[in-house]
Motif scaffolding. Structure first.
Motif, PDB file in Angstrom:
ATOM      1  N   GLU A  90      14.469   0.568   2.394  1.00  0.00           N
ATOM      2  CA  GLU A  90      13.490   0.877   3.446  1.00  0.00           C
ATOM      3  C   GLU A  90      14.140   1.580   4.636  1.00  0.00           C
ATOM      4  O   GLU A  90      13.608   2.544   5.172  1.00  0.00           O
ATOM      5  CB  GLU A  90      12.919  -0.442   3.991  1.00  0.00           C
ATOM      6  N   VAL A 100       8.465   3.490   0.136  1.00  0.00           N
ATOM      7  CA  VAL A 100       9.241   2.807  -0.900  1.00  0.00           C
ATOM      8  C   VAL A 100       8.277   2.144  -1.873  1.00  0.00           C
ATOM      9  O   VAL A 100       7.463   1.311  -1.486  1.00  0.00           O
ATOM     10  CB  VAL A 100      10.149   1.718  -0.285  1.00  0.00           C
ATOM     11  N   ARG A 122       4.317   9.406 -10.430  1.00  0.00           N
ATOM     12  CA  ARG A 122       4.446   9.385  -8.976  1.00  0.00           C
ATOM     13  C   ARG A 122       5.418  10.442  -8.469  1.00  0.00           C
ATOM     14  O   ARG A 122       5.405  10.770  -7.287  1.00  0.00           O
ATOM     15  CB  ARG A 122       4.900   7.999  -8.508  1.00  0.00           C
TER      16      ARG A 122
ATOM     17  N   LEU B  69      -1.703   4.355  -5.762  1.00  0.00           N
ATOM     18  CA  LEU B  69      -0.814   3.516  -4.957  1.00  0.00           C
ATOM     19  C   LEU B  69      -1.610   2.492  -4.170  1.00  0.00           C
ATOM     20  O   LEU B  69      -2.719   2.766  -3.725  1.00  0.00           O
ATOM     21  CB  LEU B  69      -0.039   4.376  -3.949  1.00  0.00           C
ATOM     22  N   ALA B  82       7.309 -13.423   2.504  1.00  0.00           N
ATOM     23  CA  ALA B  82       6.976 -12.034   2.182  1.00  0.00           C
ATOM     24  C   ALA B  82       7.081 -11.791   0.680  1.00  0.00           C
ATOM     25  O   ALA B  82       6.222 -11.140   0.083  1.00  0.00           O
ATOM     26  CB  ALA B  82       7.879 -11.075   2.932  1.00  0.00           C
ATOM     27  N   MET B  83       8.121 -12.342   0.064  1.00  0.00           N
ATOM     28  CA  MET B  83       8.345 -12.092  -1.361  1.00  0.00           C
ATOM     29  C   MET B  83       7.195 -12.610  -2.202  1.00  0.00           C
ATOM     30  O   MET B  83       6.783 -11.968  -3.163  1.00  0.00           O
ATOM     31  CB  MET B  83       9.662 -12.743  -1.787  1.00  0.00           C
ATOM     32  N   GLU B  84       6.644 -13.767  -1.828  1.00  0.00           N
ATOM     33  CA  GLU B  84       5.523 -14.305  -2.590  1.00  0.00           C
ATOM     34  C   GLU B  84       4.299 -13.405  -2.471  1.00  0.00           C
ATOM     35  O   GLU B  84       3.572 -13.197  -3.442  1.00  0.00           O
ATOM     36  CB  GLU B  84       5.159 -15.709  -2.077  1.00  0.00           C
ATOM     37  N   ILE B  86       4.322 -10.153  -1.834  1.00  0.00           N
ATOM     38  CA  ILE B  86       4.591  -8.915  -2.583  1.00  0.00           C
ATOM     39  C   ILE B  86       4.323  -9.143  -4.060  1.00  0.00           C
ATOM     40  O   ILE B  86       3.701  -8.311  -4.732  1.00  0.00           O
ATOM     41  CB  ILE B  86       6.053  -8.476  -2.371  1.00  0.00           C
ATOM     42  N   ARG B  87       4.771 -10.269  -4.547  1.00  0.00           N
ATOM     43  CA  ARG B  87       4.575 -10.590  -5.961  1.00  0.00           C
ATOM     44  C   ARG B  87       3.099 -10.596  -6.323  1.00  0.00           C
ATOM     45  O   ARG B  87       2.701 -10.098  -7.363  1.00  0.00           O
ATOM     46  CB  ARG B  87       5.184 -11.972  -6.227  1.00  0.00           C
ATOM     47  N   GLU B  90       1.717  -7.020  -6.427  1.00  0.00           N
ATOM     48  CA  GLU B  90       2.258  -6.414  -7.651  1.00  0.00           C
ATOM     49  C   GLU B  90       1.472  -6.824  -8.888  1.00  0.00           C
ATOM     50  O   GLU B  90       1.163  -6.001  -9.746  1.00  0.00           O
ATOM     51  CB  GLU B  90       3.693  -6.919  -7.879  1.00  0.00           C
ATOM     52  N   LYS B  94      -0.351  -3.845 -10.981  1.00  0.00           N
ATOM     53  CA  LYS B  94       0.085  -3.541 -12.350  1.00  0.00           C
ATOM     54  C   LYS B  94      -1.103  -3.351 -13.275  1.00  0.00           C
ATOM     55  O   LYS B  94      -1.131  -2.437 -14.094  1.00  0.00           O
ATOM     56  CB  LYS B  94       0.902  -4.733 -12.883  1.00  0.00           C
ATOM     57  N   GLY B  97      -2.490  -0.090 -13.072  1.00  0.00           N
ATOM     58  CA  GLY B  97      -1.550   1.027 -13.211  1.00  0.00           C
ATOM     59  C   GLY B  97      -1.142   1.624 -11.875  1.00  0.00           C
ATOM     60  O   GLY B  97      -0.713   2.777 -11.797  1.00  0.00           O
ATOM     61  N   GLY B  99       1.132   1.765  -8.304  1.00  0.00           N
ATOM     62  CA  GLY B  99       2.406   1.396  -7.708  1.00  0.00           C
ATOM     63  C   GLY B  99       2.160   0.717  -6.378  1.00  0.00           C
ATOM     64  O   GLY B  99       1.120   0.931  -5.741  1.00  0.00           O
ATOM     65  N   VAL B 100       3.118  -0.111  -5.942  1.00  0.00           N
ATOM     66  CA  VAL B 100       2.983  -0.801  -4.662  1.00  0.00           C
ATOM     67  C   VAL B 100       3.967  -0.201  -3.674  1.00  0.00           C
ATOM     68  O   VAL B 100       5.173  -0.192  -3.908  1.00  0.00           O
ATOM     69  CB  VAL B 100       3.299  -2.313  -4.804  1.00  0.00           C
ATOM     70  N   VAL B 101       3.455   0.324  -2.576  1.00  0.00           N
ATOM     71  CA  VAL B 101       4.314   0.860  -1.531  1.00  0.00           C
ATOM     72  C   VAL B 101       4.458  -0.195  -0.455  1.00  0.00           C
ATOM     73  O   VAL B 101       3.467  -0.749   0.044  1.00  0.00           O
ATOM     74  CB  VAL B 101       3.718   2.144  -0.905  1.00  0.00           C
ATOM     75  N   LEU B 102       5.685  -0.483  -0.113  1.00  0.00           N
ATOM     76  CA  LEU B 102       6.000  -1.579   0.789  1.00  0.00           C
ATOM     77  C   LEU B 102       6.574  -1.032   2.081  1.00  0.00           C
ATOM     78  O   LEU B 102       7.496  -0.228   2.059  1.00  0.00           O
ATOM     79  CB  LEU B 102       7.053  -2.422   0.073  1.00  0.00           C
ATOM     80  N   THR B 103       6.036  -1.454   3.219  1.00  0.00           N
ATOM     81  CA  THR B 103       6.545  -0.977   4.509  1.00  0.00           C
ATOM     82  C   THR B 103       6.622  -2.100   5.521  1.00  0.00           C
ATOM     83  O   THR B 103       5.750  -2.965   5.576  1.00  0.00           O
ATOM     84  CB  THR B 103       5.603   0.090   5.113  1.00  0.00           C
ATOM     85  N   ARG B 302       1.010 -16.403  -3.215  1.00  0.00           N
ATOM     86  CA  ARG B 302       0.871 -15.382  -4.246  1.00  0.00           C
ATOM     87  C   ARG B 302      -0.612 -15.154  -4.583  1.00  0.00           C
ATOM     88  O   ARG B 302      -1.074 -14.024  -4.680  1.00  0.00           O
ATOM     89  CB  ARG B 302       1.654 -15.780  -5.490  1.00  0.00           C
TER      90      ARG B 302
END
Lengths: 347, 347
Positions: A90, A100, A122, B69, B82-84, B86-87, B90, B94, B97, B99-103, B302
């Motif tokens: 990032e 990202v 992408r 996206l 945050a990780m939970e 994001i999961r 995601e 998925k 189809g 994508g996940v953009v993370l900022t 999650r």
């Protein structure tokens, strides 16, 4: 053919039509291969990819209105160090105005085909892969499309032909063990990671060298392989601490394993560091938050990810990069280590 | 004007040219506003945005070759939960189809303008925002471009007009406290989060209600506000445990604060749970890994993120969604709670 070669010489760039002609397939087949579509026979795909790579085919760049993207793909998103790596990518992506894209896919050894297909659509600036190694097929598909890629290899087993960023595992094992020796320990146990991971072996070898250089006996009963997770640390430590002549200190090989060691000690009524010193490895946030806070080896995860992303940008600009970058590790002393109890209590 | 209105009625869709005409500006100015460019005077921007929103302007959809996206934007990427989240995003992305953009951007209250501009260029399917609330300006910019958005509000203070997903904080505080009361505790302390966060107050109110319903005195000296981080837990617990008539149990308000409480106890020579029971809140991974493993309230992070992302997809398909979704919390009993020492030791 003559016309195609003259174009080639003129611009140095080959077109889809030329690739199709040379491969003896339709343009739409070449386009499918470029897009990573699964419905192309393997021999055809390989033939087309080799032509694409040989002629350094580059897709027309993304339109001005399309924002640039950098991909990071993990096999295991929950890893405690994943967040540090994401942060690093990032940091650099921001400076290039790039977003990202984060994906979890596949096994420890390779991302899955559904990621490949979506990623190719992408059209990112480049890809950071957090995998032990990459199958030849994946590397070819990325090269065929001139998509730069870099591996961050926590396992420490980089492909010699792929740019990768790692950290100094052997030195880290050495520093962890030296710290315990300097505190006065003689019987020092090590619980390293899985046997088949190079970073486990490198850290273990660093431990061995530190012991040997200090003239201390390396007792095979004090060397155990774990799983880099809390359970491995707990199980191996429980084993080690219940044997005769238990160690007065344990180098736990990872912070998560160190947490398992702390719990094993607590269950056996041992206080840390008074009865047992513990050293971790990684220096993830929870090392600071453990009770007591863990002495550990700092793995510069964020900087590793920043370097990997910088390498991507240089590859994209066709600048030279080192194939292998190894960042230094460093000892961080906190509260989980001290002198062995006998020395503490004095005469 | 008449021609413009006939087009409008015919297709229900307005064009950039029509918006420009109605706003009395050039098409390129309208385009700049759509792209979130910063070099448009605020009054002009607002006028154009209102027209865009009033006429439900939608950009031509992304080309078939452009992969979809979904954006997730945090103000604080290092947050342990945050990780939970994001999961969760995601998992749903998925299946579409995407994508996940993370900022990571901005302050607790709003993402920054550089994110806005880059995000608009990426033209995502939708945006999941992890912020306490959103400034009117940000909401207008998203609505003007028909970009669906949902807030995940860990602070628990949702805008009434923005779809949001949260969890049952008051119930969580109630359950945590009831558990301690059932174990036999009477003097129960609570270290909740910052005073200005609604979730802190909701959890505290749950505690109060549990105490009151059990006929127990609520002692104001046993109520402290922290910071939801390890340091807050450590400092407040050190304070609370050094007063006369310390509590026999502490509801620590978050897992990170609970870790600070564990360390405060250790430093004061108190064993957990024998001398002090501790309950956390969140049930992030490190709750399982603590020594002892934390009894805590599970916040379904999650699933919250999955629900938020599903809501985005329904908004995009113009299906109705609840404005506010609150998921249930649940008690997870591990090893950090037990009966108070007096009851342990018996007559």
């Amino acid at each position: 053919m003559l016309l195609a070669m003259r174009d080639d010489e003129k611009t140095g760039r080959i077109t889809l039509a030329q690739v199709a002609q040379r491969a003896g397939v339709s343009i739409s087949t070449v386009s499918k291969v470029l897009n990573g579509r699964q419905d192309v026979a393997a021999p055809t795909r390989i033939k087309v990819e080799r032509l694409l790579e040989a002629h350094a085919y580059r897709r027309t760049t993304r339109s001005a209105h399309e924002a640039p993207l950098i991909e990071i793909v993990f096999h295991e998103l929950e890893s405690i160090w994943a967040m540090e790596l994401i942060r690093g990518v990032e940091n650099v992506a921001k400076t290039h105005g790039a977003g990202v894209v984060l994906t979890e896919s596949g096994t420890r050894h390779a991302p899955g085909p559904e990621w490949m297909e979506a990623m190719l659509q992408r059209r990112p600036l480049g890809v950071v892969l957090v995998f032990s190694a990459l199958p030849g097929e994946v590397k070819e598909q990325l090269r065929a499309r001139s998509i730069p890629f870099v591996i961050i290899d926590p396992a420490g087993d980089p492909d010699p032909d792929v740019p990768s960023v790692g950290s100094a595992n052997w030195n880290g094992g050495l520093a962890a063990t030296r710290h315990l020796i300097e505190r006065g320990h003689r019987r020092i146990g090590v619980i390293t990671g899985p046997e088949d991971m190079l970073c486990s072996r490198a850290r273990l070898d660093g431990y061995r060298s530190a012991m040997t250089m200090a003239g201390l006996e390396v007792d095979p009963a004090l060397i155990l392989f774990g799983d880099f997770h809390v359970e491995g640390g707990y199980d191996r430590a429980t084993e080690m601490l219940s044997r005769p002549r238990p160690p007065t200190a344990i180098f736990a090989g990872s912070d998560l394993q160190a947490l398992g060691v702390l719990e094993a000690a607590r269950v056996q009524g041992l206080r840390v560091p008074h009865d047992l010193s513990v050293v971790g490895y990684d220096d993830v946030s929870l090392a600071r938050w453990a009770s007591p806070a863990l002495t550990t080896i700092h793995q510069p995860l964020r900087q590793m990810a920043e370097e990997a992303t910088q390498m991507l940008m240089r590859l994209r600009d066709r600048e030279p990069v080192s194939t292998r970058l190894e960042l230094a590790t460093s000892l961080v002393v906190r509260k989980s280590t001290g002198a062995p109890a006998g020395l503490n209590d004095g005469p």
